[in-house]
Design a protein around this motif. Structure first.
Motif, short mmCIF file in Angstrom:
data_model
loop_
_atom_site.label_atom_id
_atom_site.label_comp_id
_atom_site.label_asym_id
_atom_site.label_seq_id
_atom_site.Cartn_x
_atom_site.Cartn_y
_atom_site.Cartn_z
N SER A 51 0.92 -1.36 0.00
CA SER A 51 -0.10 0.00 0.16
C SER A 51 0.74 1.37 0.08
O SER A 51 0.62 2.15 -0.68
CB SER A 51 -0.99 0.04 1.31
OG SER A 51 -1.64 1.22 1.25
N ILE A 54 2.33 1.84 -3.34
CA ILE A 54 1.42 2.39 -4.35
C ILE A 54 1.23 3.86 -4.19
O ILE A 54 1.17 4.58 -5.09
CB ILE A 54 -0.09 1.71 -4.18
CG1 ILE A 54 0.22 0.15 -4.78
CG2 ILE A 54 -1.09 2.25 -5.06
CD1 ILE A 54 -1.14 -0.56 -4.62
N LYS A 55 1.18 4.37 -2.89
CA LYS A 55 0.84 5.59 -2.48
C LYS A 55 2.15 6.56 -2.90
O LYS A 55 2.11 7.70 -3.23
CB LYS A 55 0.67 5.92 -1.17
CG LYS A 55 -0.70 5.64 -0.74
CD LYS A 55 -0.96 5.91 0.77
CE LYS A 55 -0.28 5.05 1.85
NZ LYS A 55 -0.74 5.41 3.26
N SER A 58 2.26 7.12 -6.72
CA SER A 58 1.05 7.52 -7.24
C SER A 58 1.12 9.26 -7.21
O SER A 58 0.41 9.86 -7.96
CB SER A 58 -0.22 7.52 -6.29
OG SER A 58 -0.02 8.11 -4.98
N GLN A 59 2.42 9.69 -6.73
CA GLN A 59 2.81 11.08 -7.12
C GLN A 59 3.61 11.45 -7.97
O GLN A 59 4.71 10.62 -8.19
CB GLN A 59 3.46 11.55 -5.77
CG GLN A 59 2.68 11.35 -4.36
CD GLN A 59 3.49 12.09 -3.27
OE1 GLN A 59 4.18 12.85 -3.16
NE2 GLN A 59 2.85 11.27 -1.91
N ARG A 60 3.52 12.34 -8.75
CA ARG A 60 4.30 12.59 -10.19
C ARG A 60 5.50 12.99 -9.36
O ARG A 60 6.71 12.83 -10.19
CB ARG A 60 3.67 13.74 -11.00
CG ARG A 60 4.14 13.94 -12.32
CD ARG A 60 3.59 15.07 -13.10
NE ARG A 60 2.17 14.62 -13.35
CZ ARG A 60 1.34 15.32 -13.99
NH1 ARG A 60 1.40 16.58 -14.13
NH2 ARG A 60 0.16 14.86 -14.09
#
Length: 301
Positions: A51, A54-55, A58-60
């Motif tokens: 998890s 993934i987080k 997920s940030q550019r």
């Protein structure tokens, strides 16, 4: 006279009530339950790591910082090493080829980038409100902080290893033509490669811990970038205590481990030992991570 029939052996046996076998509750073993609980605990932490990964991705900004690290390093090493032939003869003789392979200016940018990445990994969850959902799913907040630190350390260690190898190969390709090359088989080179690989996860974990302690993104970024810089620039002079404080900064500890200690390096009158530098690289992330876990446990979201 009436004769009494002799009972058969089956009839002579006393009647026993058919009762199910009783189990002794004290004899029940708990090993299977413990094993199942351990497997479940490992499974939950593995899911928590997934998890957090993934987080993080997920940030550019994560992709930008990780992709720019090797590019900035290669360009910086090429630029600085290409001007070695312009220095004087005395400076050329005292030149440290190992320090030239891990230029402090270039790697300072990488350390700042790793600190920013770690800070944003936590402070962005507070600013977006995602941290509430995370704590509802995982009430044990310390495990959340630990999982985030592990993911950051793994990702930045991989990037640090690639960047360190690229930095050394690029510099040696130029320095070899100036008769200043150094073999990778030397122990000092291996130490510098390991230290350069470790400095990025060290800065990332410190940044994440600062982001946990200071929830505001701007204040956390400012602190994560400014504090190591101020600590590393403590004026030491002839004071051994001030020199020890300055040497304990992660950037200075890395600088000591990635140099040969020549006149070019200007290490000062109280240079740190390798053990002191490695201790500093381990001490700061552990200290800040412990402080973040304590603060996370004793305060509200």
């Amino acid at each position: 006279m009436t004769t009494v029939p002799t009972p058969t052996p089956e009839q002579a046996r006393p009647l026993r009530a058919e009762m199910p076998p009783q189990r002794n509750p004290m004899a029940t073993t708990t090993k299977p339950a413990t094993g199942a609980a351990g497997d479940e605990l490992r499974g939950r932490f593995r899911d928590l790591l997934a998890s957090e990964r993934i987080k993080l991705f997920s940030q550019r900004s994560t992709y930008i910082l990780l992709a720019l690290a090797p590019v900035i390093t290669v360009c910086g090493e090429w630029f600085t090493c290409s001007g070695v032939h312009l220095v004087g003869a005395s400076a050329h003789a005292a030149y440290d080829p190992l320090r030239g392979s891990f230029n402090s200016g270039t790697w300072s940018f990488l350390m700042v980038g790793a600190s920013i990445l770690g800070t944003l990994a936590m402070s962005s969850e507070y600013s977006s409100g995602l941290i509430r959902t995370t704590f509802l799913a995982v009430p044990n907040r310390r495990r959340v902080v630990l999982a985030k630190a592990v993911v950051l350390a793994m990702v930045t260690s991989l990037v640090g290893m690639v960047t360190a190898i690229a930095s050394f190969v690029t510099a040696q390709a130029i320095l070899s033509g100036e008769q200043l090359g150094i073999s990778i088989s030397q122990p000092a080179v291996l130490q510098a490669l390991v230290a350069s690989t470790a400095i990025l996860p060290v800065c990332a974990v410190i940044g994440m811990a600062v982001g946990t302690l200071i929830r505001t993104s701007v204040a956390a970024l400012f602190t994560a970038v400014l504090f190591p810089t101020l600590l590393g620039n403590v004026p030491s002079g002839s004071h051994q205590l001030a020199a020890a404080l300055s040497n304990s900064a992660p950037q200075n500890a890395w600088s000591s481990l990635s140099s040969l200690g020549t006149e070019w390096d200007n290490i000062g009158p109280f240079p740190p030992t390798a053990l002191q530098s490695w201790t500093a690289l381990v001490f700061w992330p552990l200290l800040t991570l412990l402080a973040a876990q304590i603060a996370m446990r004793h305060r509200d979201v």
